[in-house]
Design a protein around this motif. Structure first.
Motif, mmCIF file in Angstrom:
data_model
loop_
_atom_site.group_PDB
_atom_site.id
_atom_site.type_symbol
_atom_site.label_atom_id
_atom_site.label_comp_id
_atom_site.label_asym_id
_atom_site.label_seq_id
_atom_site.Cartn_x
_atom_site.Cartn_y
_atom_site.Cartn_z
ATOM 1 N N VAL A 33 0.998 -1.150 -0.238
ATOM 2 C CA VAL A 33 -0.043 0.312 -0.077
ATOM 3 C C VAL A 33 0.924 1.582 -0.228
ATOM 4 N N ASP A 34 2.035 1.489 0.942
ATOM 5 C CA ASP A 34 2.623 2.954 1.389
ATOM 6 C C ASP A 34 3.258 2.949 0.331
ATOM 7 N N GLY A 35 3.514 3.983 -0.622
ATOM 8 C CA GLY A 35 4.458 4.335 -2.007
ATOM 9 C C GLY A 35 4.676 3.551 -3.154
ATOM 10 N N THR A 36 3.247 2.561 -2.974
ATOM 11 C CA THR A 36 2.802 1.696 -4.379
ATOM 12 C C THR A 36 1.598 1.831 -4.221
ATOM 13 N N LEU A 37 0.216 2.002 -3.621
ATOM 14 C CA LEU A 37 -0.846 2.720 -3.978
ATOM 15 C C LEU A 37 -1.408 3.613 -3.112
ATOM 16 N N LEU A 77 -7.482 0.787 6.521
ATOM 17 C CA LEU A 77 -7.333 0.185 4.873
ATOM 18 C C LEU A 77 -8.296 -0.833 3.796
ATOM 19 N N ALA A 78 -9.085 -1.007 5.259
ATOM 20 C CA ALA A 78 -10.364 -1.289 4.770
ATOM 21 C C ALA A 78 -11.329 -1.122 4.738
ATOM 22 N N GLU A 79 -11.350 -0.121 4.563
ATOM 23 C CA GLU A 79 -12.761 1.251 4.551
ATOM 24 C C GLU A 79 -12.116 1.610 3.189
ATOM 25 N N THR A 128 1.342 -15.613 -7.926
ATOM 26 C CA THR A 128 0.960 -14.585 -7.496
ATOM 27 C C THR A 128 2.000 -13.755 -7.811
ATOM 28 N N LEU A 129 1.583 -12.340 -7.632
ATOM 29 C CA LEU A 129 3.103 -11.223 -8.685
ATOM 30 C C LEU A 129 2.657 -10.376 -7.047
ATOM 31 N N MET A 130 4.004 -9.993 -7.030
ATOM 32 C CA MET A 130 4.033 -9.348 -5.505
ATOM 33 C C MET A 130 4.110 -7.613 -5.904
ATOM 34 N N VAL A 131 3.506 -6.843 -5.723
ATOM 35 C CA VAL A 131 3.685 -5.271 -6.082
ATOM 36 C C VAL A 131 4.288 -4.032 -5.330
ATOM 37 N N GLY A 132 4.996 -3.902 -5.662
ATOM 38 C CA GLY A 132 5.966 -2.809 -4.441
ATOM 39 C C GLY A 132 6.904 -1.575 -4.848
ATOM 40 N N ASP A 133 7.052 -1.033 -3.884
ATOM 41 C CA ASP A 133 8.237 -0.252 -3.795
ATOM 42 C C ASP A 133 9.178 -0.128 -3.554
ATOM 43 N N GLN A 134 9.657 -1.632 -2.651
ATOM 44 C CA GLN A 134 10.812 -1.298 -2.073
ATOM 45 C C GLN A 134 11.361 -2.871 -2.406
#
Length: 199
Positions: A33-37, A77-79, A128-134
């Motif tokens: 989430v943080d930095g990615t989405l 995050l759920a919201e 499975t694909l892990m999407v992230g910025d780090q």
């Protein structure tokens, strides 16, 4: 160093399309989430990100939020993502850590959250694909789980203080691996489309 090499790079999550994902033999997508989405701890999601997630979900791909978040941020995050990612698919260390264990031991780069997602969905980590910025968290956790990874540049300008300390060593690792950088002028070194990195 190869444990830090992502499978793919792209300029953002918006590069993910149902066609590109299927061509890469991916059936589920785990998203940092943080930095990615979004920017760090932001409650705002850009329409392009929301549209991308909706398109992927409607195409039948299983989506997960894989976050080191804790406390109120998990509820937030759920919201924020509840309409696109079912609440049950938001995975945090609190969900995977055995009772009495230290939650911080189950944060990325520990692969436990990704392996939990795989078990929950019945989809092999290889699909499975892990999407992230780090590199040190998102990519490393994917490689440890046997999943694919997509490295994107950091979205936003804010950071957790601990992550801020990791940015300089990560830039060195990126240079060593020949990966794109994410500074203000360097973000354009990331390709528009999903591109496989050399192994």
């Amino acid at each position: 160093m190869n444990s830090l090499r992502p499978t793919f790079v792209a300029r953002g999550v918006e590069a993910l399309t149902p066609i590109s994902v299927v061509e890469c033999d991916i059936r589920s997508i785990a998203l940092d989430v943080d930095g990615t989405l979004s920017d760090y701890h932001s409650a705002e999601v850009e329409p392009s990100v929301s549209d991308t997630l909706s398109e992927l979900g409607h195409a039948g791909l299983t989506l997960f939020i894989i976050s080191n978040a804790y406390g109120h941020r998990v509820e937030q995050l759920a919201e924020i993502y509840g309409e696109v990612v079912p609440e049950a698919n938001i995975i945090t260390p609190e969900l995977v850590a055995p009772e009495g264990e230290n939650l911080s031991s189950y944060r990325k780069p520990n692969p436990a959250m990704l392996l939990y997602a795989s078990k929950m969905s019945g989809i092999n980590p290889e699909q499975t694909l892990m999407v992230g910025d780090q590199l040190f968290k998102d990519v490393l956790s994917a490689n440890r789980a046997g999943a694919k990874s997509l490295l994107v540049p950091r979205r936003g300008t804010n950071d957790h203080p601990g992550v801020r300390l990791q940015r300089a060593p990560e830039m060195l690792a990126r240079a060593t691996l020949g990966l794109p950088a994410y500074g203000n002028r360097l973000i354009n070194t990331f390709p528009e489309e999903i591109t496989r990195t050399s192994r």
